[in-house]
Write an enzyme that holds these catalytic residues in place. Sequence first.
Site: not given
Length: 229
Positions: A33-35
Amino acid sequence: SEPAADRRDLVGRRIVVTAGGTREPLDPVRFLGNRSSGKQGVAIADAARARGAEVVLIAANLEVADPAGCDIRRVSTALELQAAVTAAAAGVDAVVMAAAVADYRPASVSESKIKKDASDSGLTLELVRNPDILAELGRAPHDGTILVGFAAETEPDDDARLALGRAKRAAKGADLLVLNRVGWTEGFANDENAVTIIGRDDTVVTEVHGAKLSVADAILDVVGSLLTE
Ligand code: CTP
Ligand code: CA
C-alpha cells in the site's frame, strides 16, 4: 471573489474524483500500500458537491470520513479503481485523479497466508506493472472532459520538481497537474497542503497553500474556468 461556500458555479456539472490509496494483495492478510489518506481527494469531492456538482467519488481505502451527498464507489486495488473510473468517466465534465495508484502489483496472489521457511534469509517479490489509468484516459477520446492529475514528488528543489510536474502532465495527456512536495513528514494525512497547478501550456496556473478544503476550491476554480472557456 465570493466565498467558495456561497458559490453554486458547478450546478449541472458531473465530476468524478478518485481518492485514497490502492492496496495490492499479496495473500489473504497482506497488501502493498501507500500512505495516501484520501483527505485531499475527499476535500475536492466535498467542495465540488458544495458548489452544486454531481459527484462520483471512487474511494480507495479512505482513512477519512465519507463526504456527504456523493455517489461513493468503493475499490481497493488499482485494477478495481480502473474499472470504476472507466465505468463512471464517460461524458463527465471532469475526472480528478487524486488517488495514489500502485504502479505495481504482485505477479501472483497467494490463496493462503505466505509462510516463512526456517532456512530462508529473505523474500523476493515479483511485481508486474499496473495500467496507468490517467494516461489511458488521456490517450482515449475524451471530448470536453477535463483531466486532472496529481503528482506527489520528494524532489526538494523547486525548479526540478516543477520540471517533473510538467513532464508528468504532458506524458499523461492531462489538462491540469496538481503538484505537491511530499516527504516522510510532509503531505500525508495533514489538514494542510501546498500545491502548484500546472496547465496545458506548461504554465503555472496558480500556487495555493492552505487547508485541503481551500486547495480543493482553488483546483475547482481552475477546472471551472476551463469548462466555461
Ligand atoms: N496514476 C494512474 N495510474 C497509475 C499511476 C498513477 O492513473 N498506475 C495517476 C495518479 O492518480 C496521479 C498521476 O497519475 O493523478 C500521477 O501519479 P504518479 O504516481 O505521480 O505518476 P507516475 O506516472 O506513476 O510516475 P512515478 O514513476 O513518479 O510514480
Ligand atoms: Ca506512481
